[in-house]
Design a protein around this motif. Structure first.
Motif, PDB file in Angstrom:
ATOM      1  N   LYS A  36      42.436  29.633  57.653  1.00  0.00           N
ATOM      2  CA  LYS A  36      43.182  29.273  58.931  1.00  0.00           C
ATOM      3  C   LYS A  36      41.744  29.196  60.052  1.00  0.00           C
ATOM      4  CE  LYS A  36      47.609  30.486  59.425  1.00  0.00           C
ATOM      5  NZ  LYS A  36      49.120  31.452  59.390  1.00  0.00           N
ATOM      6  N   GLU A  37      40.935  30.321  59.455  1.00  0.00           N
ATOM      7  CA  GLU A  37      39.741  29.927  60.560  1.00  0.00           C
ATOM      8  C   GLU A  37      38.689  29.745  59.860  1.00  0.00           C
ATOM      9  OE1 GLU A  37      40.123  31.504  63.308  1.00  0.00           O
ATOM     10  OE2 GLU A  37      41.722  32.525  62.895  1.00  0.00           O
ATOM     11  N   VAL A  38      38.348  29.359  58.814  1.00  0.00           N
ATOM     12  CA  VAL A  38      37.238  28.473  57.544  1.00  0.00           C
ATOM     13  C   VAL A  38      37.474  27.412  58.704  1.00  0.00           C
ATOM     14  CG1 VAL A  38      35.890  27.795  56.012  1.00  0.00           C
ATOM     15  CG2 VAL A  38      37.008  30.013  56.544  1.00  0.00           C
ATOM     16  N   PRO A  39      36.077  26.859  59.340  1.00  0.00           N
ATOM     17  CA  PRO A  39      35.961  25.477  59.592  1.00  0.00           C
ATOM     18  C   PRO A  39      36.080  24.284  59.188  1.00  0.00           C
ATOM     19  CG  PRO A  39      33.599  26.324  60.007  1.00  0.00           C
ATOM     20  CD  PRO A  39      34.416  27.523  59.205  1.00  0.00           C
ATOM     21  N   PRO A  40      36.160  22.617  59.188  1.00  0.00           N
ATOM     22  CA  PRO A  40      35.718  21.999  58.053  1.00  0.00           C
ATOM     23  C   PRO A  40      34.547  21.777  57.953  1.00  0.00           C
ATOM     24  CG  PRO A  40      36.422  21.099  60.760  1.00  0.00           C
ATOM     25  CD  PRO A  40      36.465  22.759  60.058  1.00  0.00           C
ATOM     26  N   GLY A  41      33.633  20.744  56.811  1.00  0.00           N
ATOM     27  CA  GLY A  41      33.351  20.517  55.930  1.00  0.00           C
ATOM     28  C   GLY A  41      31.825  21.342  55.718  1.00  0.00           C
ATOM     29  N   VAL A  42      32.988  22.643  54.045  1.00  0.00           N
ATOM     30  CA  VAL A  42      32.411  23.097  53.769  1.00  0.00           C
ATOM     31  C   VAL A  42      33.323  22.909  52.596  1.00  0.00           C
ATOM     32  CG1 VAL A  42      31.755  24.862  55.422  1.00  0.00           C
ATOM     33  CG2 VAL A  42      34.152  25.363  54.418  1.00  0.00           C
ATOM     34  N   SER A  43      32.608  23.824  51.239  1.00  0.00           N
ATOM     35  CA  SER A  43      33.859  23.600  49.945  1.00  0.00           C
ATOM     36  C   SER A  43      34.456  24.746  50.157  1.00  0.00           C
ATOM     37  CB  SER A  43      32.590  23.166  48.781  1.00  0.00           C
ATOM     38  OG  SER A  43      31.892  24.125  48.255  1.00  0.00           O
ATOM     39  N   ALA A  44      35.656  25.104  49.172  1.00  0.00           N
ATOM     40  CA  ALA A  44      36.176  25.963  48.827  1.00  0.00           C
ATOM     41  C   ALA A  44      37.047  25.492  47.775  1.00  0.00           C
ATOM     42  CB  ALA A  44      37.166  26.025  50.733  1.00  0.00           C
ATOM     43  N   GLN A  45      37.087  26.946  47.416  1.00  0.00           N
ATOM     44  CA  GLN A  45      38.111  26.672  46.182  1.00  0.00           C
ATOM     45  C   GLN A  45      38.939  28.320  46.028  1.00  0.00           C
ATOM     46  OE1 GLN A  45      34.773  26.430  45.738  1.00  0.00           O
ATOM     47  NE2 GLN A  45      35.026  23.899  45.659  1.00  0.00           N
ATOM     48  N   MET A  46      40.389  27.546  44.963  1.00  0.00           N
ATOM     49  CA  MET A  46      40.422  29.145  44.652  1.00  0.00           C
ATOM     50  C   MET A  46      40.340  29.259  43.587  1.00  0.00           C
ATOM     51  SD  MET A  46      44.507  30.200  46.397  1.00  0.00           S
ATOM     52  CE  MET A  46      45.601  28.684  45.436  1.00  0.00           C
ATOM     53  N   HIS A  47      40.886  30.454  42.497  1.00  0.00           N
ATOM     54  CA  HIS A  47      41.009  31.004  41.246  1.00  0.00           C
ATOM     55  C   HIS A  47      41.977  32.259  40.664  1.00  0.00           C
ATOM     56  CE1 HIS A  47      36.632  28.959  41.739  1.00  0.00           C
ATOM     57  NE2 HIS A  47      36.398  29.722  42.717  1.00  0.00           N
ATOM     58  N   TYR A  48      43.075  31.727  39.571  1.00  0.00           N
ATOM     59  CA  TYR A  48      43.915  32.125  40.142  1.00  0.00           C
ATOM     60  C   TYR A  48      44.057  32.924  38.347  1.00  0.00           C
ATOM     61  CZ  TYR A  48      46.968  28.725  39.185  1.00  0.00           C
ATOM     62  OH  TYR A  48      47.075  26.796  38.602  1.00  0.00           O
ATOM     63  N   ARG A  49      44.883  32.960  38.126  1.00  0.00           N
ATOM     64  CA  ARG A  49      45.706  33.114  36.629  1.00  0.00           C
ATOM     65  C   ARG A  49      46.884  34.635  36.425  1.00  0.00           C
ATOM     66  NH1 ARG A  49      40.893  37.547  33.888  1.00  0.00           N
ATOM     67  NH2 ARG A  49      41.602  39.533  35.145  1.00  0.00           N
ATOM     68  N   ARG A  50      47.342  34.367  35.814  1.00  0.00           N
ATOM     69  CA  ARG A  50      48.812  35.298  35.626  1.00  0.00           C
ATOM     70  C   ARG A  50      48.531  37.025  35.312  1.00  0.00           C
ATOM     71  NH1 ARG A  50      52.892  32.850  31.286  1.00  0.00           N
ATOM     72  NH2 ARG A  50      50.566  32.687  29.413  1.00  0.00           N
ATOM     73  N   TYR A  51      49.597  37.948  36.147  1.00  0.00           N
ATOM     74  CA  TYR A  51      48.623  39.032  36.276  1.00  0.00           C
ATOM     75  C   TYR A  51      49.760  39.876  35.178  1.00  0.00           C
ATOM     76  CZ  TYR A  51      47.391  43.834  37.628  1.00  0.00           C
ATOM     77  OH  TYR A  51      47.349  44.910  37.465  1.00  0.00           O
ATOM     78  N   PRO A  52      49.699  40.462  34.688  1.00  0.00           N
ATOM     79  CA  PRO A  52      48.564  41.578  33.993  1.00  0.00           C
ATOM     80  C   PRO A  52      48.444  40.426  32.874  1.00  0.00           C
ATOM     81  CG  PRO A  52      50.472  42.833  33.939  1.00  0.00           C
ATOM     82  CD  PRO A  52      51.032  41.717  34.184  1.00  0.00           C
ATOM     83  N   THR A  53      47.244  39.587  33.200  1.00  0.00           N
ATOM     84  CA  THR A  53      46.834  38.729  31.407  1.00  0.00           C
ATOM     85  C   THR A  53      45.313  39.278  31.335  1.00  0.00           C
ATOM     86  OG1 THR A  53      46.966  36.932  32.858  1.00  0.00           O
ATOM     87  CG2 THR A  53      48.853  37.820  30.932  1.00  0.00           C
ATOM     88  N   SER A  54      44.831  38.544  30.523  1.00  0.00           N
ATOM     89  CA  SER A  54      43.154  38.123  30.858  1.00  0.00           C
ATOM     90  C   SER A  54      43.123  37.022  30.151  1.00  0.00           C
ATOM     91  CB  SER A  54      42.905  39.406  29.075  1.00  0.00           C
ATOM     92  OG  SER A  54      43.381  38.871  27.967  1.00  0.00           O
ATOM     93  N   GLU A  55      43.822  36.372  30.352  1.00  0.00           N
ATOM     94  CA  GLU A  55      43.125  34.651  30.223  1.00  0.00           C
ATOM     95  C   GLU A  55      42.415  33.941  31.112  1.00  0.00           C
ATOM     96  OE1 GLU A  55      47.436  33.582  30.771  1.00  0.00           O
ATOM     97  OE2 GLU A  55      47.768  33.030  32.688  1.00  0.00           O
ATOM     98  N   GLY A  56      42.407  32.706  31.114  1.00  0.00           N
ATOM     99  CA  GLY A  56      40.798  32.323  32.075  1.00  0.00           C
ATOM    100  C   GLY A  56      41.591  31.787  33.382  1.00  0.00           C
ATOM    101  N   TYR A  57      40.368  32.009  34.477  1.00  0.00           N
ATOM    102  CA  TYR A  57      40.830  31.756  35.617  1.00  0.00           C
ATOM    103  C   TYR A  57      41.113  30.022  35.716  1.00  0.00           C
ATOM    104  CZ  TYR A  57      40.438  35.904  37.905  1.00  0.00           C
ATOM    105  OH  TYR A  57      40.030  37.228  38.185  1.00  0.00           O
ATOM    106  N   THR A  58      42.275  29.752  36.683  1.00  0.00           N
ATOM    107  CA  THR A  58      42.591  28.075  36.970  1.00  0.00           C
ATOM    108  C   THR A  58      41.859  27.958  38.043  1.00  0.00           C
ATOM    109  OG1 THR A  58      44.054  28.099  35.844  1.00  0.00           O
ATOM    110  CG2 THR A  58      44.281  26.000  37.239  1.00  0.00           C
ATOM    111  N   THR A  59      41.082  27.118  38.953  1.00  0.00           N
ATOM    112  CA  THR A  59      40.527  26.496  39.619  1.00  0.00           C
ATOM    113  C   THR A  59      40.727  25.028  40.620  1.00  0.00           C
ATOM    114  OG1 THR A  59      38.316  27.622  38.967  1.00  0.00           O
ATOM    115  CG2 THR A  59      38.288  26.648  41.031  1.00  0.00           C
ATOM    116  N   VAL A  60      41.453  25.557  41.451  1.00  0.00           N
ATOM    117  CA  VAL A  60      41.874  24.030  41.852  1.00  0.00           C
ATOM    118  C   VAL A  60      41.192  24.337  43.825  1.00  0.00           C
ATOM    119  CG1 VAL A  60      43.918  24.487  41.434  1.00  0.00           C
ATOM    120  CG2 VAL A  60      43.153  25.614  42.977  1.00  0.00           C
ATOM    121  N   ASP A  61      40.550  23.320  44.049  1.00  0.00           N
ATOM    122  CA  ASP A  61      39.772  23.463  45.260  1.00  0.00           C
ATOM    123  C   ASP A  61      41.317  22.947  46.831  1.00  0.00           C
ATOM    124  OD1 ASP A  61      37.559  22.923  44.572  1.00  0.00           O
ATOM    125  OD2 ASP A  61      38.224  20.461  43.917  1.00  0.00           O
ATOM    126  N   PHE A  62      40.072  23.767  47.817  1.00  0.00           N
ATOM    127  CA  PHE A  62      41.121  23.446  49.049  1.00  0.00           C
ATOM    128  C   PHE A  62      41.360  22.526  49.422  1.00  0.00           C
ATOM    129  CE2 PHE A  62      40.684  28.364  48.156  1.00  0.00           C
ATOM    130  CZ  PHE A  62      41.823  29.126  49.213  1.00  0.00           C
TER     131      PHE A  62
END
Length: 261
Positions: free
Chosen positions: A59-85
């Motif tokens: 909510k605070e980060v201004p527009p005009g930047v790039s942002a991504q989120m990386h997630y995986r199931r927990y607890p696992t050792s699988e790789g992260y999935t990346t999605v763009d904000f």
């Protein structure tokens, strides 16, 4: 006048414990400071979600930047999935996919090429919604029990009659912890009880420990040293209330596709 002062002290201690438990609990949003172009922006990342995609908002980060989120199931050792904000409705938004009841995801974010919380990812647990007519009485009764317990303790240390308030404490704790508590647990995750001997949920176990001490105090009312046991029960209750709420609770096992208590 003394009675009023006792209640003021008891209320303040109860409020302090309630705030402390809320702030230290595993469902309280995780704060992260994001440094961007010489400015600092504080964001809150969710650690509890319902049975639907959880929208993470910056909510605070201004527009005009790039942002991504990386997630995986927990607890696992699988790789992260990346999605763009994406910029929507005046904030950055990205979705964490819904998980089974008590399923968890761990995630971190990247803003303008810099990773945040990568070494200590946020863990979010998913649950069903708990109706207000169950949740609100549970919360009020549990903190009511703490309030009455502290008031009883003040009566004990000042050599006042405390038996009525001891009984009130035990009754309130029983209804809040062992009637409405299981109702909340069942509504959120399915099981009715996940403490000893069925599981490791610290919320259930700490309620059980406190209640057993108060039962012992109630059963020995005629004992001349009863006030010492009452004082001990109250101190134990205060100690267990400092343990973060919902720690070591229900968790979905992705290897067996079953709920662990």
């Amino acid at each position: 006048m003394k009675t009023f002062a006792y209640w003021c002290v008891a209320i303040n201690i109860t409020l302090f414990l309630s705030i402390y438990q809320r702030m230290t609990g595993p469902t309280h949003p995780k704060k992260v400071d994001i440094e961007l172009r010489g400015e600092s922006y504080q964001e809150k990342l969710p650690r509890s979600g319902l049975q639907k995609d959880e929208i993470v908002r910056l909510k605070e980060v201004p527009p005009g930047v790039s942002a991504q989120m990386h997630y995986r199931r927990y607890p696992t050792s699988e790789g992260y999935t990346t999605v763009d904000f994406t910029w929507k409705d005046g904030v950055w938004q990205a979705a964490l996919p819904a998980q089974p009841i008590a399923g968890k995801l761990q995630y971190y974010i990247t803003v303008d090429g810099k990773d945040y919380l990568k070494d200590e990812p946020v863990v979010i647990r998913f649950r069903d919604d708990v109706p207000a007519y169950i949740l609100i009485p549970h919360i009020l009764l549990m903190f009511g029990a703490m309030l009455f317990a502290v008031y009883t303790f003040l009566l004990v240390v000042t050599h006042k009659e405390y038996r009525k308030w001891l009984k009130t404490t035990v009754a309130t704790l029983f209804v809040g912890g062992f009637i409405f508590g299981p109702l909340v647990q069942h509504a959120a995750f399915g099981p009715w009880w996940t403490g000893f001997p069925y599981g490791t949920d610290l919320t259930d176990n700490k309620t059980l420990i406190a209640f057993l001490f108060f039962l012992a105090a109630l059963a020995t009312l005629k004992w001349k040293y009863n006030k010492w046991l009452v004082g001990l029960a109250v101190l134990v209750m205060i100690a267990v209330f400092t343990i973060p709420h919902s720690a070591y609770g229900s968790e979905y096992d992705y290897t067996t596709n079953q709920l662990k208590k």
